[in-house]
Design a protein around this motif. Sequence first.
Motif, PDB file in Angstrom:
ATOM      1  N   THR A  59      23.635  30.728  39.711  1.00 38.47           N
ATOM      2  CA  THR A  59      24.724  30.369  40.616  1.00 38.47           C
ATOM      3  C   THR A  59      24.678  28.891  40.965  1.00 38.47           C
ATOM      4  O   THR A  59      25.706  28.190  40.946  1.00 38.47           O
ATOM      5  CB  THR A  59      24.660  31.217  41.901  1.00 38.47           C
ATOM      6  N   TYR A  60      23.489  28.405  41.261  1.00 44.23           N
ATOM      7  CA  TYR A  60      23.340  26.999  41.634  1.00 44.23           C
ATOM      8  C   TYR A  60      23.708  26.078  40.467  1.00 44.23           C
ATOM      9  O   TYR A  60      24.450  25.103  40.646  1.00 44.23           O
ATOM     10  CB  TYR A  60      21.911  26.708  42.087  1.00 44.23           C
ATOM     11  N   VAL A  61      23.189  26.392  39.279  1.00 47.76           N
ATOM     12  CA  VAL A  61      23.436  25.516  38.137  1.00 47.76           C
ATOM     13  C   VAL A  61      24.916  25.501  37.775  1.00 47.76           C
ATOM     14  O   VAL A  61      25.496  24.429  37.531  1.00 47.76           O
ATOM     15  CB  VAL A  61      22.592  25.939  36.921  1.00 47.76           C
ATOM     16  N   PHE A  62      25.561  26.663  37.743  1.00 44.04           N
ATOM     17  CA  PHE A  62      26.978  26.708  37.390  1.00 44.04           C
ATOM     18  C   PHE A  62      27.853  26.000  38.428  1.00 44.04           C
ATOM     19  O   PHE A  62      28.862  25.381  38.088  1.00 44.04           O
ATOM     20  CB  PHE A  62      27.446  28.153  37.220  1.00 44.04           C
ATOM     21  N   GLU A  63      27.470  26.101  39.703  1.00 49.29           N
ATOM     22  CA  GLU A  63      28.289  25.508  40.759  1.00 49.29           C
ATOM     23  C   GLU A  63      27.995  24.026  40.977  1.00 49.29           C
ATOM     24  O   GLU A  63      28.906  23.235  41.215  1.00 49.29           O
ATOM     25  CB  GLU A  63      28.074  26.268  42.080  1.00 49.29           C
ATOM     26  N   LYS A  64      26.716  23.635  40.898  1.00 45.60           N
ATOM     27  CA  LYS A  64      26.354  22.264  41.259  1.00 45.60           C
ATOM     28  C   LYS A  64      25.451  21.558  40.255  1.00 45.60           C
ATOM     29  O   LYS A  64      25.402  20.328  40.223  1.00 45.60           O
ATOM     30  CB  LYS A  64      25.642  22.261  42.629  1.00 45.60           C
ATOM     31  N   GLY A  65      24.753  22.332  39.449  1.00 45.12           N
ATOM     32  CA  GLY A  65      23.703  21.744  38.634  1.00 45.12           C
ATOM     33  C   GLY A  65      24.126  21.185  37.290  1.00 45.12           C
ATOM     34  O   GLY A  65      23.403  20.363  36.713  1.00 45.12           O
TER      35      GLY A  65
END
Length: 266
Positions: A59-65
Amino acid sequence: MKKRLSPYEKELQKLQRQESMFFSKYSEKDESKLNRLIEDKVPDKVQSTLEKAFVKAFTYVFEKGTALIEKTYKKDGILEDFDVNLYAANRKNTKKEWKAFAKRSTGSANKNLLVTGASGVGLGLLGIGIPDIVLFLSLQLRSIYEIALHYGYTYEKEQEQRLILLLICGAISYGEEQKAIDDEINHFIENGTYTSQKELNLCIAEAASCLSKELLYMKFLQSIPVVGAVGGMFDAIYMKRINKYAELKYRRRFLHGCNDKYVIEP
């Protein structure tokens, strides 16, 4: 007289042979002696903890990473190389030009493999297992992103993110489950759509479940200082497996958009 195959047909045949070899290798799961040795020592809550960690990491990588990952390689440069390879393949249409796409893709994947192996072993020596998830996943996604770019594809759209999740699941699955995932990927390659419309968060949950089940024992082992280096080594082993499958499917996607005389831009 036997028909002489064109460079395109040879590349397609090579792809089909390599896919068959991959599926044959992982037709069924063979639990290692190491897994059997430590399976009784792994607490029940470890898998759920691992699964939640993968969900958060995806979730973090797709949204911000993704933007941060892109700072670690030259995205525009890779796409420019693709354009050059594309022009050469259209102009000359020889075996050398057809092989160039896979050669560059595999080369970048191997470089990422070295980084993953070193980080996995290093963190294993320190007894860092589950906290290694974000780093492991970031390196894995970086590798898939670069493979995609070498074949002229980007990865920002949701349908592309879903493809990446399927690639990860397909790579570490076995037998009929693997075949079902592969069929779904091929359907997307051929039609540009999926057979079912799933929300991205559900796809993330499925990928997290696949990874947590497959990496459970190794991540547990990695959390033990010093001997955890053995568990950390498996970061590179699984990354190599996922990279191989991703390269095969992006190459299939690329070849699907081509024909015997022309290489068509994706």
